[in-house]
Design an enzyme around this catalytic site. Sequence first.
Site, PDB file in Angstrom:
ATOM      1  N   GLU A  46       0.823  -1.211   0.000  1.00 35.94           N
ATOM      2  CA  GLU A  46       0.000   0.000   0.000  1.00 35.94           C
ATOM      3  C   GLU A  46       0.856   1.260   0.000  1.00 35.94           C
ATOM      4  OE1 GLU A  46      -3.051   0.329  -0.563  1.00 35.94           O
ATOM      5  OE2 GLU A  46      -3.708  -1.750  -0.418  1.00 35.94           O
ATOM      6  N   THR A  52       2.048   5.147  -7.515  1.00 34.92           N
ATOM      7  CA  THR A  52       2.436   4.464  -8.738  1.00 34.92           C
ATOM      8  C   THR A  52       1.444   3.354  -9.041  1.00 34.92           C
ATOM      9  OG1 THR A  52       4.309   3.460  -9.897  1.00 34.92           O
ATOM     10  CG2 THR A  52       3.943   2.757  -7.628  1.00 34.92           C
ATOM     11  N   GLY A  90       9.758   7.262  -6.240  1.00 39.17           N
ATOM     12  CA  GLY A  90       9.391   8.645  -5.967  1.00 39.17           C
ATOM     13  C   GLY A  90       8.983   8.885  -4.526  1.00 39.17           C
ATOM     14  N   TYR A 129      -5.760   6.286   5.215  1.00 44.78           N
ATOM     15  CA  TYR A 129      -6.005   5.291   4.163  1.00 44.78           C
ATOM     16  C   TYR A 129      -5.217   4.004   4.416  1.00 44.78           C
ATOM     17  CZ  TYR A 129      -5.495   2.581   0.006  1.00 44.78           C
ATOM     18  OH  TYR A 129      -5.456   1.514  -0.844  1.00 44.78           O
ATOM     19  N   ASP A 147      -9.454   4.592  -1.928  1.00 46.27           N
ATOM     20  CA  ASP A 147      -8.370   5.130  -2.748  1.00 46.27           C
ATOM     21  C   ASP A 147      -8.966   5.774  -3.995  1.00 46.27           C
ATOM     22  OD1 ASP A 147      -9.167   2.992  -4.317  1.00 46.27           O
ATOM     23  OD2 ASP A 147      -7.183   2.062  -4.439  1.00 46.27           O
ATOM     24  N   CYS A 199     -14.129  -0.225 -14.039  1.00 46.03           N
ATOM     25  CA  CYS A 199     -14.559   1.176 -13.932  1.00 46.03           C
ATOM     26  C   CYS A 199     -13.338   2.079 -14.112  1.00 46.03           C
ATOM     27  CB  CYS A 199     -15.239   1.407 -12.579  1.00 46.03           C
ATOM     28  SG  CYS A 199     -16.231   2.907 -12.495  1.00 46.03           S
ATOM     29  N   CYS A 209     -19.537  -4.830 -16.063  1.00 51.00           N
ATOM     30  CA  CYS A 209     -19.589  -4.401 -14.658  1.00 51.00           C
ATOM     31  C   CYS A 209     -20.650  -5.172 -13.881  1.00 51.00           C
ATOM     32  CB  CYS A 209     -19.876  -2.897 -14.583  1.00 51.00           C
ATOM     33  SG  CYS A 209     -19.957  -2.286 -12.885  1.00 51.00           S
ATOM     34  N   CYS A 215     -25.959   1.510 -11.084  1.00 52.51           N
ATOM     35  CA  CYS A 215     -25.067   2.644 -11.340  1.00 52.51           C
ATOM     36  C   CYS A 215     -25.814   3.812 -11.973  1.00 52.51           C
ATOM     37  CB  CYS A 215     -23.921   2.205 -12.248  1.00 52.51           C
ATOM     38  SG  CYS A 215     -22.729   3.523 -12.573  1.00 52.51           S
TER      39      CYS A 215
END
Length: 350
Positions: A46, A52, A90, A129, A147, A199, A209, A215
């Site tokens: 995580e 990334t 990064g 998170y 997320d 999605c 889906c 939806c």
Amino acid sequence: MLDIPALRAALLAWYDAQARDLPWRTGPAAGKAGRRSDPYRVWLSEVMLQQTTVPHATPYFLSFIQRWPTVSDLAAAEDGALMAAWAGLGYYARARNLLACARAVAAEHGGIFPDTEESLRALPGVGAYTAAAVAAIAFDRPANVVDGNVERVMARLFAVEEPVPDAKPQLKRLAGDLVTAERPGDWAQALMDLGATICRPKAPLCDRCPIQAWCDGFKTGAPERYPRKTKKADRPRRFGVAYVLVQGDAVALVRRPPKGLLGGMLGLPTSDWRDRPWTDAEAVEAAPTAGAWRDVGTVEHVFTHFALTLRVLRAESNGEGEFVWTAPEGLAALPSVFLKAARAGRDRLV
């Protein structure tokens, strides 16, 4: 009214059949059998995935696990070794926090991750998170894991008109309404997988889906309009100078200060990064040592919050100054902005 039990059943059934095979997961079959993912692997993945993609992070994850199989092994790593292993992912502050967290788990928790959101949040560098993700996926706690993928699913599912980032609290609340004590770890991963594979940001595969029937975004005929976004401000530009000082084949590196951008990393000596270009005289004056500095080009690099134009100057060492002299093959471990400059400075021989 949204039929939450039916929606959950449809998504979990899809996940049971279509879950991604990822090296930090045990998979839905194991989850239903009561076998949970290793919290160390969940936490590590995580942290890597925050900035990334799965394909980019996976080889780093596998390398870390081979080199440091447990959180206690990672806690014993030298700072420089971990920073070098992190190069290319990064946000080097995350690497420093990773090491601080591993050392806290080893020293204060006997090498065992705590199993609640609250206790996980108390660890260095663990935000809301990550704490929710580890609590849900590793310990099957009913945590609300949101997320970017989950935000996109919620924005489309409920056709949320408020643009992000202002809509983030609403999207998190909507996601929380769907969390129950039934398979919370699998539920969190099912939403992530749905956002990553079906999605998608562009060209969502609505015909595949499992929750299309509920939806509201799909019902509008243009689900890709969601999440709505405010226009981004132009990224500011900064200017700097990188110095490639050579001694034979070796290149001079310096250790950057522990705080700030690329903190604690080895890199080329540089000037300050400011909002206006450097003149020739200023660039030479800011050099780390006296020498016959010559301009060998310019490199461009984009960070999250600004773009950088970096002039590259090269000179032969006169023996002055204290540097870490590095052979050409060692330059590959540099952060990408310095690797670009080093290649320019060595006429792209690296």
